[in-house]
Design a protein around this motif. Structure first.
Motif, PDB file in Angstrom:
ATOM      1  N   PRO A 107       0.830  -1.209   0.000  1.00 45.67           N
ATOM      2  CA  PRO A 107       0.000   0.000   0.000  1.00 45.67           C
ATOM      3  C   PRO A 107       0.863   1.258   0.000  1.00 45.67           C
ATOM      4  O   PRO A 107       1.990   1.264   0.497  1.00 45.67           O
ATOM      5  N   GLY A 108       0.322   2.301  -0.579  1.00 50.03           N
ATOM      6  CA  GLY A 108       0.954   3.597  -0.482  1.00 50.03           C
ATOM      7  C   GLY A 108       1.744   4.014  -1.711  1.00 50.03           C
ATOM      8  O   GLY A 108       2.285   3.174  -2.448  1.00 50.03           O
ATOM      9  N   TYR A 109       1.775   5.311  -1.907  1.00 53.21           N
ATOM     10  CA  TYR A 109       2.575   5.937  -2.972  1.00 53.21           C
ATOM     11  C   TYR A 109       3.942   6.286  -2.393  1.00 53.21           C
ATOM     12  O   TYR A 109       4.036   6.975  -1.381  1.00 53.21           O
ATOM     13  N   HIS A 110       5.005   5.781  -3.003  1.00 50.83           N
ATOM     14  CA  HIS A 110       6.348   5.945  -2.475  1.00 50.83           C
ATOM     15  C   HIS A 110       7.204   6.802  -3.407  1.00 50.83           C
ATOM     16  O   HIS A 110       6.955   6.850  -4.619  1.00 50.83           O
ATOM     17  N   THR A 111       8.199   7.431  -2.852  1.00 45.61           N
ATOM     18  CA  THR A 111       9.139   8.218  -3.649  1.00 45.61           C
ATOM     19  C   THR A 111      10.385   7.386  -3.926  1.00 45.61           C
ATOM     20  O   THR A 111      10.653   6.382  -3.255  1.00 45.61           O
ATOM     21  N   ARG A 112      11.159   7.826  -4.892  1.00 45.75           N
ATOM     22  CA  ARG A 112      12.335   7.071  -5.334  1.00 45.75           C
ATOM     23  C   ARG A 112      13.355   6.865  -4.219  1.00 45.75           C
ATOM     24  O   ARG A 112      13.996   5.816  -4.125  1.00 45.75           O
ATOM     25  N   ASP A 113      13.497   7.825  -3.340  1.00 43.87           N
ATOM     26  CA  ASP A 113      14.526   7.710  -2.303  1.00 43.87           C
ATOM     27  C   ASP A 113      14.176   6.674  -1.232  1.00 43.87           C
ATOM     28  O   ASP A 113      14.980   6.361  -0.372  1.00 43.87           O
ATOM     29  N   THR A 114      12.945   6.124  -1.319  1.00 44.12           N
ATOM     30  CA  THR A 114      12.575   5.041  -0.402  1.00 44.12           C
ATOM     31  C   THR A 114      13.372   3.776  -0.699  1.00 44.12           C
ATOM     32  O   THR A 114      13.627   2.962   0.183  1.00 44.12           O
ATOM     33  N   TYR A 115      13.760   3.619  -1.965  1.00 42.47           N
ATOM     34  CA  TYR A 115      14.463   2.418  -2.418  1.00 42.47           C
ATOM     35  C   TYR A 115      15.872   2.817  -2.841  1.00 42.47           C
ATOM     36  O   TYR A 115      16.062   3.611  -3.765  1.00 42.47           O
ATOM     37  N   GLN A 116      16.870   2.250  -2.206  1.00 38.08           N
ATOM     38  CA  GLN A 116      18.245   2.668  -2.423  1.00 38.08           C
ATOM     39  C   GLN A 116      19.022   1.785  -3.400  1.00 38.08           C
ATOM     40  O   GLN A 116      20.124   2.123  -3.799  1.00 38.08           O
ATOM     41  N   GLN A 117      18.429   0.655  -3.779  1.00 37.10           N
ATOM     42  CA  GLN A 117      19.176  -0.268  -4.646  1.00 37.10           C
ATOM     43  C   GLN A 117      19.461   0.357  -6.010  1.00 37.10           C
ATOM     44  O   GLN A 117      18.666   1.132  -6.549  1.00 37.10           O
ATOM     45  N   ASP A 118      20.595  -0.030  -6.572  1.00 35.64           N
ATOM     46  CA  ASP A 118      20.995   0.505  -7.884  1.00 35.64           C
ATOM     47  C   ASP A 118      20.300  -0.210  -9.035  1.00 35.64           C
ATOM     48  O   ASP A 118      20.260   0.308 -10.152  1.00 35.64           O
ATOM     49  N   HIS A 119      19.781  -1.400  -8.786  1.00 33.92           N
ATOM     50  CA  HIS A 119      19.255  -2.229  -9.875  1.00 33.92           C
ATOM     51  C   HIS A 119      17.768  -1.983 -10.125  1.00 33.92           C
ATOM     52  O   HIS A 119      17.108  -2.776 -10.775  1.00 33.92           O
ATOM     53  N   ILE A 120      17.244  -0.882  -9.644  1.00 39.22           N
ATOM     54  CA  ILE A 120      15.816  -0.597  -9.778  1.00 39.22           C
ATOM     55  C   ILE A 120      15.540   0.249 -11.021  1.00 39.22           C
ATOM     56  O   ILE A 120      16.230   1.232 -11.276  1.00 39.22           O
ATOM     57  N   HIS A 121      14.540  -0.149 -11.788  1.00 32.62           N
ATOM     58  CA  HIS A 121      13.964   0.691 -12.844  1.00 32.62           C
ATOM     59  C   HIS A 121      12.690   1.297 -12.261  1.00 32.62           C
ATOM     60  O   HIS A 121      11.782   0.565 -11.850  1.00 32.62           O
ATOM     61  N   TRP A 122      12.612   2.601 -12.242  1.00 32.60           N
ATOM     62  CA  TRP A 122      11.582   3.294 -11.472  1.00 32.60           C
ATOM     63  C   TRP A 122      10.529   3.912 -12.387  1.00 32.60           C
ATOM     64  O   TRP A 122      10.858   4.602 -13.355  1.00 32.60           O
ATOM     65  N   VAL A 123       9.259   3.676 -12.093  1.00 34.06           N
ATOM     66  CA  VAL A 123       8.155   4.300 -12.817  1.00 34.06           C
ATOM     67  C   VAL A 123       7.275   5.011 -11.794  1.00 34.06           C
ATOM     68  O   VAL A 123       6.681   4.361 -10.930  1.00 34.06           O
ATOM     69  N   ASP A 124       7.224   6.322 -11.874  1.00 36.18           N
ATOM     70  CA  ASP A 124       6.382   7.115 -10.980  1.00 36.18           C
ATOM     71  C   ASP A 124       5.136   7.536 -11.764  1.00 36.18           C
ATOM     72  O   ASP A 124       5.187   8.437 -12.602  1.00 36.18           O
ATOM     73  N   ALA A 125       4.015   6.874 -11.477  1.00 37.25           N
ATOM     74  CA  ALA A 125       2.784   7.169 -12.207  1.00 37.25           C
ATOM     75  C   ALA A 125       2.099   8.420 -11.695  1.00 37.25           C
ATOM     76  O   ALA A 125       1.228   8.975 -12.378  1.00 37.25           O
TER      77      ALA A 125
END
Length: 436
Positions: free
Chosen positions: A39-57
């Motif tokens: 649950p919840g809308y998260h920001t990119r800085d919540t996840y620190q891993q380098d291997h993440i592809h991030w999509v902010d809808a």
């Protein structure tokens, strides 16, 4: 560590909710599967891993990819009408991430394992969406030996037919047949006897038999009501395909189901509301029957179709607005199970656009990629929710095509097929381009 894709948004439509909610989805890129939903809308800085592809809808709505279970891609053989490359690209433009290809109008049709492999080979490296395949039942792929008939008489002993069960083993999702001429020579319609042979053979399988449900009966009173022979008048075409053709076909199908009740039967592209009482009775009696209708039957009406415009021709035809209202009512009540495009394009000369000759034009409407927008536009006028639309175009269609375990829902373990969709954005479809 496996690379992952994370999509977060304030409006994510999850299967356990009737409205979009804030949520964050994690997809394993190597497997393509959803591994986590929180649950919840998260920001990119919540996840620190380098291997993440991030999509902010953000505020854009996140939906499961649509599954269009009735599409004619026509390749090989009629790729100039449509092919895997253009068709699947059009699909993804409208949020359709999976299409299920009909066994016609390709050449050859998907009636044997060899023909299926030709399709798969043609599709390699061309597809923007996932693609599954229906097989076909035609007179030529029935075993017609004297021995077969003797076995039927002696107790309907199962005999492995030439192509049906091998096609199932090869991965097709079910079988389609026509009760009226299909419009292409290589896919002839079946007789009642053909259907009995197929239903006997498929009775103990988990597959589905799909019917183009128009049954041509000569000298019917409805068929002789036409007041004009002008081929440019839409009314001439509409009167040539009366609702009785669909009613008679549905009545035949349900009567056969009473003999072979285990096999699921499915009515494709229902347009005639007068067949609904037969369907209601069949379902109420426990017959394993499902029904689809199409975007064009729900969003177009014969009252609005101008004469001399064959681009609106499809079979069965778009009918009057009163009929459309009854289809919507049946869909909302669950009597009609889901909605598909029946995308069936062709080249311009077959549509007879210059002559305006509706009667001799190819019967097919091109709506692949427009369905979500069409249903949302029309559905809002009728009190329909987004969750209902996704049920009709994604989860239910996935179940129908045997893909309900991996498609049609944003759920852990399912394929990470998701769509970013703006329900407020507007656009105008000015024309469908036919290639000369």
């Amino acid at each position: 560590m496996s690379p992952i894709l994370i999509c977060t948004g304030r409006n994510v439509l999850l299967p356990q909710h009737d409205v979009p909610v804030p949520a964050t989805i994690t997809v394993d890129i190597l497997t393509g599967k959803i591994t986590d939903i929180v649950p919840g809308y998260h920001t990119r800085d919540t996840y620190q891993q380098d291997h993440i592809h991030w999509v902010d809808a953000g505020d854009t709505t996140v939906l499961p990819g649509l599954v269009d279970a009735h599409v004619h891609l026509n390749e090989p053989g009629r790729t100039d009408w449509e092919g895997f490359h253009t068709g699947t690209k059009a699909a993804t433009s409208g949020g359709v991430t999976t299409v299920v290809d009909m066994p016609l109008n390709s050449v050859p049709p998907t009636t044997t394992v060899e023909h299926l492999e030709l399709k798969r080979t043609a599709a390699q490296g061309q597809c923007y969406s996932d693609v599954a395949f229906w097989g076909g039942v035609v007179p030529d792929n029935q075993v017609r030996s004297f021995r077969h008939y003797i076995q039927i008489v002696k107790g309907f002993t199962s005999m492995l037919q030439k192509h049906l069960k091998p096609l199932l083993s090869a991965g097709i999702k079910g079988f389609k047949c026509f009760l009226i001429e299909s419009g292409v020579d290589e896919f002839p319609c079946v007789s009642k006897n053909d259907l009995e042979l197929a239903m006997i053979e498929l009775q103990n399988t988990s597959t589905v038999l799909l019917f183009h449900a128009e049954l041509e009966v000569t000298n019917t009173s409805e068929a002789t009501e036409a007041t004009s022979s002008d081929p440019t008048l839409y009314s001439t075409f509409l009167q040539s395909r009366p609702q009785k053709l669909e009613r008679d076909a549905v009545a035949l199908i349900t009567s056969l189901q009473e003999k072979y009740p285990v096999l699921r039967c499915h009515i494709v592209h229902l347009s005639a509301s007068s067949a609904l009482p037969i369907i209601r009775a069949a379902k109420s009696s426990g017959l394993n029957l499902t029904v689809e209708t199409c975007f064009h039957y729900l969003c177009l009406s014969a009252n609005e179709i101008p004469n001399g415009h064959p681009e609106f021709k499809c079979c069965p035809p778009v009918r009057e607005s009163e009929n459309q209202d009854l289809l919507w009512d049946a869909l909302k009540k669950g009597l009609i199970d889901f909605v598909v495009s029946d995308h069936s394009p062709c080249v311009a000369n077959l549509k007879k656009l210059d002559e305006g000759d509706i009667m001799s034009a190819w019967g097919g409407i091109s709506t692949l990629g427009l369905g979500l927008s069409l249903l949302w536009t029309e559905g809002q006028k009728r009190g329909v929710t987004l969750a209902q639309i996704i049920k009709w175009t994604s989860s239910k269609t996935a179940e129908h095509a045997g893909l309900g375990h991996c498609k049609g829902k944003l759920q852990i373990g399912f394929d990470g097929d998701f769509v970013l969709w703006d329900p407020i954005a507007e656009f105008m479809v000015h024309s469908i381009v036919y290639i000369h």
